[in-house]
Design a protein around this motif. Structure first.
Motif, PDB file in Angstrom:
ATOM      1  N   ILE B  81     -10.337   4.022   8.569  1.00  0.00           N
ATOM      2  CA  ILE B  81     -10.660   3.071   7.501  1.00  0.00           C
ATOM      3  C   ILE B  81     -11.184   1.803   8.153  1.00  0.00           C
ATOM      4  CG2 ILE B  81      -9.659   1.569   5.730  1.00  0.00           C
ATOM      5  CD1 ILE B  81      -7.749   3.720   5.006  1.00  0.00           C
ATOM      6  N   SER B  82     -12.343   1.372   7.692  1.00  0.00           N
ATOM      7  CA  SER B  82     -12.885   0.123   8.216  1.00  0.00           C
ATOM      8  C   SER B  82     -11.977  -1.025   7.809  1.00  0.00           C
ATOM      9  CB  SER B  82     -14.285  -0.119   7.654  1.00  0.00           C
ATOM     10  OG  SER B  82     -14.692  -1.447   7.949  1.00  0.00           O
ATOM     11  N   SER B  83     -11.681  -1.886   8.750  1.00  0.00           N
ATOM     12  CA  SER B  83     -10.841  -3.039   8.404  1.00  0.00           C
ATOM     13  C   SER B  83     -11.597  -4.339   8.633  1.00  0.00           C
ATOM     14  CB  SER B  83      -9.564  -3.023   9.244  1.00  0.00           C
ATOM     15  OG  SER B  83      -9.886  -3.017  10.620  1.00  0.00           O
ATOM     16  N   GLU B  84     -12.929  -4.228   8.652  1.00  0.00           N
ATOM     17  CA  GLU B  84     -13.726  -5.421   8.946  1.00  0.00           C
ATOM     18  C   GLU B  84     -13.491  -6.494   7.897  1.00  0.00           C
ATOM     19  OE1 GLU B  84     -17.784  -4.611   9.796  1.00  0.00           O
ATOM     20  OE2 GLU B  84     -18.361  -6.716   9.657  1.00  0.00           O
ATOM     21  N   GLY B  85     -13.107  -7.643   8.375  1.00  0.00           N
ATOM     22  CA  GLY B  85     -12.844  -8.756   7.460  1.00  0.00           C
ATOM     23  C   GLY B  85     -11.452  -8.727   6.864  1.00  0.00           C
ATOM     24  N   TYR B  86     -10.697  -7.655   7.122  1.00  0.00           N
ATOM     25  CA  TYR B  86      -9.371  -7.555   6.520  1.00  0.00           C
ATOM     26  C   TYR B  86      -8.258  -7.869   7.511  1.00  0.00           C
ATOM     27  CZ  TYR B  86     -11.988  -4.738   3.075  1.00  0.00           C
ATOM     28  OH  TYR B  86     -12.896  -4.276   2.157  1.00  0.00           O
ATOM     29  N   GLY B  87      -8.611  -8.118   8.761  1.00  0.00           N
ATOM     30  CA  GLY B  87      -7.585  -8.330   9.768  1.00  0.00           C
ATOM     31  C   GLY B  87      -6.717  -7.095   9.904  1.00  0.00           C
ATOM     32  N   ASP B  88      -5.425  -7.305   9.894  1.00  0.00           N
ATOM     33  CA  ASP B  88      -4.478  -6.201  10.027  1.00  0.00           C
ATOM     34  C   ASP B  88      -3.986  -5.703   8.673  1.00  0.00           C
ATOM     35  OD1 ASP B  88      -2.864  -7.358  13.088  1.00  0.00           O
ATOM     36  OD2 ASP B  88      -4.568  -6.018  12.751  1.00  0.00           O
ATOM     37  N   LEU B  89      -4.626  -6.146   7.618  1.00  0.00           N
ATOM     38  CA  LEU B  89      -4.137  -5.791   6.280  1.00  0.00           C
ATOM     39  C   LEU B  89      -4.211  -4.282   6.034  1.00  0.00           C
ATOM     40  CD1 LEU B  89      -2.848  -7.593   4.220  1.00  0.00           C
ATOM     41  CD2 LEU B  89      -5.061  -7.926   3.132  1.00  0.00           C
ATOM     42  N   ALA B  90      -5.222  -3.631   6.628  1.00  0.00           N
ATOM     43  CA  ALA B  90      -5.335  -2.181   6.426  1.00  0.00           C
ATOM     44  C   ALA B  90      -4.112  -1.461   7.001  1.00  0.00           C
ATOM     45  CB  ALA B  90      -6.612  -1.652   7.069  1.00  0.00           C
ATOM     46  N   LEU B  91      -3.629  -1.958   8.126  1.00  0.00           N
ATOM     47  CA  LEU B  91      -2.400  -1.388   8.714  1.00  0.00           C
ATOM     48  C   LEU B  91      -1.238  -1.558   7.746  1.00  0.00           C
ATOM     49  CD1 LEU B  91      -2.087  -2.453  12.482  1.00  0.00           C
ATOM     50  CD2 LEU B  91      -2.043  -0.132  11.550  1.00  0.00           C
ATOM     51  N   ASP B 102       0.522   7.788   9.092  1.00  0.00           N
ATOM     52  CA  ASP B 102       0.582   7.313  10.478  1.00  0.00           C
ATOM     53  C   ASP B 102      -0.702   6.549  10.733  1.00  0.00           C
ATOM     54  OD1 ASP B 102       1.956  10.483  10.996  1.00  0.00           O
ATOM     55  OD2 ASP B 102       3.052   8.606  11.273  1.00  0.00           O
ATOM     56  N   ALA B 103      -0.584   5.324  11.196  1.00  0.00           N
ATOM     57  CA  ALA B 103      -1.771   4.479  11.328  1.00  0.00           C
ATOM     58  C   ALA B 103      -1.759   3.770  12.675  1.00  0.00           C
ATOM     59  CB  ALA B 103      -1.807   3.446  10.197  1.00  0.00           C
ATOM     60  N   VAL B 104      -2.955   3.664  13.268  1.00  0.00           N
ATOM     61  CA  VAL B 104      -3.069   2.934  14.526  1.00  0.00           C
ATOM     62  C   VAL B 104      -4.423   2.244  14.559  1.00  0.00           C
ATOM     63  CG1 VAL B 104      -3.989   4.977  15.723  1.00  0.00           C
ATOM     64  CG2 VAL B 104      -2.880   3.169  17.036  1.00  0.00           C
ATOM     65  N   LYS B 105      -4.445   1.044  15.098  1.00  0.00           N
ATOM     66  CA  LYS B 105      -5.706   0.296  15.187  1.00  0.00           C
ATOM     67  C   LYS B 105      -6.610   0.953  16.224  1.00  0.00           C
ATOM     68  CE  LYS B 105      -5.743  -4.274  15.303  1.00  0.00           C
ATOM     69  NZ  LYS B 105      -5.341  -5.687  15.529  1.00  0.00           N
ATOM     70  N   VAL B 106      -7.870   1.083  15.850  1.00  0.00           N
ATOM     71  CA  VAL B 106      -8.886   1.554  16.782  1.00  0.00           C
ATOM     72  C   VAL B 106     -10.062   0.576  16.703  1.00  0.00           C
ATOM     73  CG1 VAL B 106      -8.208   3.982  16.647  1.00  0.00           C
ATOM     74  CG2 VAL B 106      -9.895   3.080  15.037  1.00  0.00           C
ATOM     75  N   HIS B 107     -11.045   0.811  17.503  1.00  0.00           N
ATOM     76  CA  HIS B 107     -12.161  -0.125  17.586  1.00  0.00           C
ATOM     77  C   HIS B 107     -12.843  -0.323  16.230  1.00  0.00           C
ATOM     78  CE1 HIS B 107     -15.524  -2.380  19.136  1.00  0.00           C
ATOM     79  NE2 HIS B 107     -16.359  -1.495  18.648  1.00  0.00           N
ATOM     80  N   ALA B 108     -13.027   0.810  15.517  1.00  0.00           N
ATOM     81  CA  ALA B 108     -13.803   0.736  14.269  1.00  0.00           C
ATOM     82  C   ALA B 108     -12.949   0.326  13.079  1.00  0.00           C
ATOM     83  CB  ALA B 108     -14.456   2.082  13.993  1.00  0.00           C
ATOM     84  N   GLY B 109     -11.668   0.248  13.250  1.00  0.00           N
ATOM     85  CA  GLY B 109     -10.818  -0.098  12.105  1.00  0.00           C
ATOM     86  C   GLY B 109      -9.400   0.387  12.311  1.00  0.00           C
ATOM     87  N   VAL B 110      -8.927   1.195  11.364  1.00  0.00           N
ATOM     88  CA  VAL B 110      -7.566   1.749  11.446  1.00  0.00           C
ATOM     89  C   VAL B 110      -7.669   3.253  11.271  1.00  0.00           C
ATOM     90  CG1 VAL B 110      -5.292   1.817  10.375  1.00  0.00           C
ATOM     91  CG2 VAL B 110      -6.504  -0.355  10.563  1.00  0.00           C
ATOM     92  N   LEU B 114      -2.833  10.959   6.870  1.00  0.00           N
ATOM     93  CA  LEU B 114      -2.038  11.006   5.652  1.00  0.00           C
ATOM     94  C   LEU B 114      -1.363  12.376   5.529  1.00  0.00           C
ATOM     95  CD1 LEU B 114      -4.263   8.800   5.111  1.00  0.00           C
ATOM     96  CD2 LEU B 114      -4.200   9.486   2.750  1.00  0.00           C
ATOM     97  N   THR B 115      -0.097  12.378   5.130  1.00  0.00           N
ATOM     98  CA  THR B 115       0.593  13.617   4.782  1.00  0.00           C
ATOM     99  C   THR B 115       1.045  13.450   3.340  1.00  0.00           C
ATOM    100  OG1 THR B 115       1.365  13.743   7.073  1.00  0.00           O
ATOM    101  CG2 THR B 115       2.347  15.263   5.487  1.00  0.00           C
ATOM    102  N   LEU B 116       0.296  14.020   2.433  1.00  0.00           N
ATOM    103  CA  LEU B 116       0.423  13.671   1.011  1.00  0.00           C
ATOM    104  C   LEU B 116       1.658  14.253   0.343  1.00  0.00           C
ATOM    105  CD1 LEU B 116      -3.326  14.070   0.033  1.00  0.00           C
ATOM    106  CD2 LEU B 116      -2.076  11.963   0.480  1.00  0.00           C
ATOM    107  N   ASN B 117       2.316  15.224   0.991  1.00  0.00           N
ATOM    108  CA  ASN B 117       3.488  15.818   0.345  1.00  0.00           C
ATOM    109  C   ASN B 117       4.801  15.322   0.945  1.00  0.00           C
ATOM    110  OD1 ASN B 117       3.185  17.075   2.784  1.00  0.00           O
ATOM    111  ND2 ASN B 117       3.532  19.147   2.028  1.00  0.00           N
ATOM    112  N   VAL B 118       4.729  14.252   1.732  1.00  0.00           N
ATOM    113  CA  VAL B 118       5.937  13.676   2.323  1.00  0.00           C
ATOM    114  C   VAL B 118       6.058  12.226   1.862  1.00  0.00           C
ATOM    115  CG1 VAL B 118       7.117  13.037   4.455  1.00  0.00           C
ATOM    116  CG2 VAL B 118       5.817  15.178   4.339  1.00  0.00           C
TER     117      VAL B 118
END
Lengths: 547, 166
Positions: B81-91, B102-110, B114-118
Motif C-alpha cells: 500500500i502506498s503511504s506517500e504523504g501518510y507517514g506511518d499512518l498506513a502501518l 502483518d505489515a512492514v514498511k518498505v521503500h514503496a510504502g507498507v 492480510l488473513t481475512l478469516n482470522v
C-alpha cells in the motif's frame, strides 16, 4: 464452560420478530442477566466482603473501603459520602454534586490512594482517574426513604414495610462508568479475569457493593440494624436516560450476542419434550411469584401503570390456560402466548428459562465480543444488494422524507456531552446529528446501489457517505440480531424501549418511566446480601416483598 | 495528558467527525490513532490526516484496505500500500483492521499480508500519552460535533426535567 454436546433446540425466534422496539421494550430480566451471572459467581466462590475502613461521622459523612477477592483478584470499593445541599440534588448527567461517590479499585488501595479517591471521586467527570480505578459511580439518596429509615431506626423500630416495598432502595446511582472513561481502566485490561469476564461485570460488582454500603450507612446513621428481610428487598435504584440508548446502536455485536444467547436459551427449553413433576411445580411457583411481583410493581406514570394493570390481568388469564404436563409444554406455552400482548409474551419467555440453569447458564459465556466486531466483507455491489434483500427489508419501507419518518434526531449536547433527542423541525442542531439513523442510511445506500456493478471500494470512493451503512449491512450476515429493526428517528420512536432492553440484560426490574426517554429502575432487589452468599442464593428472579 | 485507550479512540473519532469525516471513516481513524499513538509514531501524521479532510488518508486508507480484500485469493492477500504523504499512518491502519494483518514498511510504502478469516483485536494498551498540543487539537475538533446548549434542550432533550429526584 462450553457445552460438550449441544442440546437440542427449536428454531430461534427470528430477528424480524425479536429486534423490534416494541418487543425490546417489553423485556424482563432473566437468569442470563449480568447481575444474576455475577451473584452466581460470587456464591460459587463463597466470596467474603470485608470493610477495612469505616471513617464516617455520626451524620454518615466520610468514607469507607470494602474489599473482596473474586477469581483470585482483590477488588476494593471506596465509598465517599458527602453532605449535599438539597437544592443541588439531581439525577441528570449535568449534575455537579452528589450524595455519594464511588470507585471500584483494582487491588488494595494504599492510604495515599484512598486519599486520592476521596478527593477526586466526588468530582466525577471533572476529575481524572488512573488504571487502578476500574469503575466510577455516584448515587443520590432516596429523599422519600432514606430519612424515614434513619428516623425509624433511631426511634427503636423498623421502618414502614409499605414504604420499603414501594420504594425499594435507599440510594439511586445516576451513572456507572467503566471502560476507560475519564482515565479509568479500559475493559480489555480486566476482561480475561475470572468473574469480570462477562459484559458489565465490573459495573455490576460495583452496584452490588454500593447496595451493601447503603445498608451499612443507614444502619450507622440510624444507630440500629435493619431486619434482614428488609435489607434483602432494598436494592439500588438507578436513573437512566438517553445516555444508555446509543450504546445498543453503537455496539451491534454485543447486542447481537446478548439477544442470541437469550433466544438460544429459549429455543433449548422449548425443545424439551416433557417436564417432570418437580419442574412443573417450580414453573407454577415462579408464575405465582411473577403475579405477586406485578402486584407490587406500581408507578406514578398513568400510562405505564395502566400497562402494568393490563399485564396483571393478561398474566392471570394466560397462566390459567397453560398446562406444563403436556408434550413439549414450553413450546406449546410460547405458541399459545402469541395471542397476548407483548408484555405477557416476554414475561413468559423470562419465566420458562428460569428453572433450567444447567441447560442455559453456560450460554452466558457467549455474551461478550471477543473478536472486536470481526465480520466477513463482501467484495462488490451485487453481493451487497443481496445482503440488503436478505436482511434489511425492515429498513426499506419507512418514508424517511416525511415529517413523521424523520421527526427526531439524536445529538450530543455541549453540556457535559449529554446525549439528547431533539425535534428536527422545531429545534436547532440537526446538522450535528449523531449517526444513529441506521435504517435511513441503509435505505439511502440501497437507492444508490441500484444498477451499480462495481467493486465495493470503487462504489465507496464515489459515495463515501455510505460507508457506515455498508459496514452495518455486512455485519448482519454474521450477526443477525445486531440491528434494532425500527426507524430510530421516527417521531414514533420511544427511546425508553431501548433503555428497557439494555436494563433487562443488566438484571433490572420495577421499571418506573418518567417520560418516553427516562426511567428509574431497581437493581439487586432481592439479591443475596454480602453475608448471604450461599450456593442456593440464585433464586431471586422477580423478587417479592414478603416481610 | 494520560488517557485510556477508549478515550483515545473516542476522542480521535469525534475529532475526525468534527473535521468532516463520515462516521465509519471516523471510527476507523479512531482505532488507527490508538495504534499510532501507542506505538509512539509521529503525531504530525495524525494532525496532517485531520487537516486533509474531507480528503486525505482518513478517506483513502480504508478504501485501500478494502480494495486489497477484494483482490484476495481465498482468505489471503499480499500487497504494497502506498503511504506517500501518510507517514506511518498506513502501518497504524494495518494494525487497526479487524482481521489479521502483518505489515512492514518498505521503500514503496507498507507491505501488508492480510488473513481475512482470522480476527485481530486492537492492542491492549493500558495508558496512552497524549501531548497537550494534540489533546487540544482533538478536543477542539471534537467539540464541533456537540450541539450548543439551549434552555429548551436542557429541559426536554434528556426527558427528565431539570431535577429528577425522589
Amino acid at each position: 464452560m462450553k457445552d460438550e454436546v449441544i442440546p437440542p433446540q427449536t428454531a430461534l425466534r427470528l430477528p424480524d420478530e425479536v429486534m423490534r422496539l416494541s418487543r425490546m421494550g417489553s423485556m424482563f430480566p432473566t437468569r442470563l442477566s449480568f447481575l444474576r451471572s455475577l451473584t452466581r459467581r460470587l456464591a460459587a466462590e463463597q466470596v467474603s466482603v470485608s470493610r477495612p475502613v469505616w471513617q464516617m461521622d455520626e451524620a454518615g459523612f466520610g468514607h469507607a473501603v470494602y474489599q473482596l477477592t473474586l477469581g483470585g483478584h482483590i477488588y476494593s470499593l471506596v465509598a465517599v459520602s458527602t453532605d449535599l445541599p438539597a437544592e443541588l440534588r439531581t439525577d441528570r448527567v449535568i449534575a455537579t454534586a452528589w450524595d455519594s461517590a464511588y470507585v471500584l479499585y483494582d487491588g488494595v488501595p494504599t492510604v495515599d490512594e484512598v486519599e486520592r479517591i476521596v478527593a477526586t471521586a466526588p468530582k466525577q467527570e471533572a476529575a481524572r482517574f488512573t488504571q487502578r480505578d476500574l469503575v466510577l459511580s455516584r448515587a443520590n439518596k432516596s429523599v422519600r426513604l432514606f430519612a424515614h429509615v434513619v428516623d425509624a431506626l433511631r426511634a427503636g423500630h423498623q421502618p414502614d414495610h409499605d414504604m420499603i416495598r414501594d420504594v425499594g432502595y435507599l440510594m439511586r446511582t445516576t451513572a456507572v462508568y467503566g471502560n476507560g472513561k475519564f482515565g479509568i481502566a479500559d475493559r480489555h485490561l480486566i476482561e480475561d479475569r475470572p468473574g469480570l469476564d462477562g459484559p458489565f461485570a465490573a459495573e455490576m460488582l460495583t452496584v452490588w457493593l454500593i447496595r451493601h454500603f447503603t445498608h451499612d450507612l443507614v444502619e450507622h446513621v440510624g444507630g440500629a440494624p435493619l431486619d434482614i428481610a428488609l435489607k434483602r428487598h432494598l436494592g439500588i435504584g438507578n436513573s437512566t436516560g438517553l445516555g444508555m440508548a446509543p450504546f445498543l446502536v453503537n455496539h451491534p455485536v454485543l447486542l447481537n450476542n446478548w439477544m442470541m444467547v437469550r433466544e438460544t436459551a429459549l429455543a433449548r427449553v422449548r425443545a424439551l419434550d416433557k417436564l417432570d413433576v418437580a419442574t412443573q411445580e417450580r414453573l407454577w411457583a415462579l408464575a405465582e411469584r411473577a403475579a405477586q411481583h406485578l402486584e407490587q410493581w406500581n408507578v406514578p406514570d398513568a400510562d405505564h401503570q395502566a400497562r402494568i394493570i393490563a399485564l396483571r390481568a393478561d398474566w392471570k388469564r394466560l397462566c390459567g390456560e397453560l398446562d406444563f404436563s403436556t408434550a413439549h409444554p414450553i413450546d406449546a406455552a410460547m405458541k399459545h402466548a402469541r395471542q397476548y400482548a407483548l408484555d405477557a409474551q416476554e414475561l413468559l419467555a423470562a419465566l420458562v428459562i428460569e428453572p433450567f440453569g444447567d441447560l442455559v447458564d453456560g450460554l452466558t459465556e457467549c455474551m461478550g465480543d471477543p473478536t472486536d466486531g470481526f465480520a466477513g466483507g463482501v467484495r462488490d455491489t451485487e453481493a451487497l444488494r443481496d445482503l440488503i434483500t436478505t436482511h434489511c427489508d425492515w429498513a426499506l419501507s419507512p418514508d424517511y422524507n416525511s415529517a413523521a419518518g424523520c421527526g427526531q434526531f439524536w445529538y450530543v449536547s455541549e453540556a457535559k456531552q449529554e446525549p439528547r433527542l431533539g425535534l428536527r423541525f422545531e429545534e436547532d442542531g440537526a446538522d450535528k446529528e449523531s449517526p444513529l439513523d441506521i435504517a435511513r442510511r441503509i435505505n439511502a445506500l440501497h437507492l444508490d446501489l441500484k444498477d451499480c456493478d462495481l467493486p465495493l471500494s470503487q462504489f465507496l470512493g464515489t459515495w463515501p457517505e455510505h460507508a457506515l451503512a455498508v459496514a452495518r449491512v455486512q455485519m448482519l450476515a454474521r450477526y443477525p440480531y445486531a440491528e434494532i429493526r425500527d426507524n430510530l428517528i421516527a417521531t414514533s420512536c420511544l427511546p425508553i424501549d431501548m433503555l428497557r432492553c439494555k436494563l433487562s440484560f443488566f438484571g433490572a426490574s420495577k421499571f418506573d418511566p418518567k417520560s418516553d426517554r427516562w426511567t428509574r429502575i431497581t437493581l439487586c432487589q432481592g439479591a443475596p446480601l454480602a453475608d448471604d452468599l450461599s450456593t442456593d442464593a440464585d433464586d431471586w428472579w422477580l423478587p417479592v416483598f414478603a416481610a | 495528558m494520560i488517557a485510556s485507550a477508549n478515550e483515545v479512540t473516542g476522542l480521535a473519532a469525534k475529532a475526525a467527525r468534527g473535521a468532516g469525516a463520515g462516521p465509519q471513516q471516523a471510527m476507523e481513524f479512531g482505532r488507527a490513532a490508538l495504534c499510532h499513538l501507542s506505538e509512539g509514531r509521529d503525531i504530525a501524521d495524525i494532525r496532517a490526516a485531520l487537516n486533509a479532510l474531507p480528503e486525505g488518508p482518513i478517506c483513502a486508507l480504508p478504501l485501500a484496505f478494502m480494495a486489497l480484500t477484494e483482490q484476495a485469493q481465498g482468505d489471503r492477500a499480499d500487497e504494497v500500500i502506498s503511504s506517500e504523504g501518510y507517514g506511518d499512518l498506513a502501518l497504524s491502519y494495518a494494525q487497526a483492521q479487524v482481521f489479521k494483518v502483518d505489515a512492514v514498511k518498505v521503500h514503496a510504502g507498507v507491505k501488508v499480508c492480510l488473513t481475512l478469516n482470522v480476527p485481530q483485536s486492537l492492542p491492549k494498551v493500558a495508558r496512552v500519552q497524549l501531548s497537550d498540543d494534540l489533546a487540544q487539537i482533538l478536543g477542539t475538533l471534537a467539540a464541533r460535533t456537540f450541539v450548543p446548549e439551549s434552555e429548551a434542550s436542557r429541559r426536554a432533550g434528556a426527558g427528565a426535567g431539570l431535577t429528577d429526584n425522589d
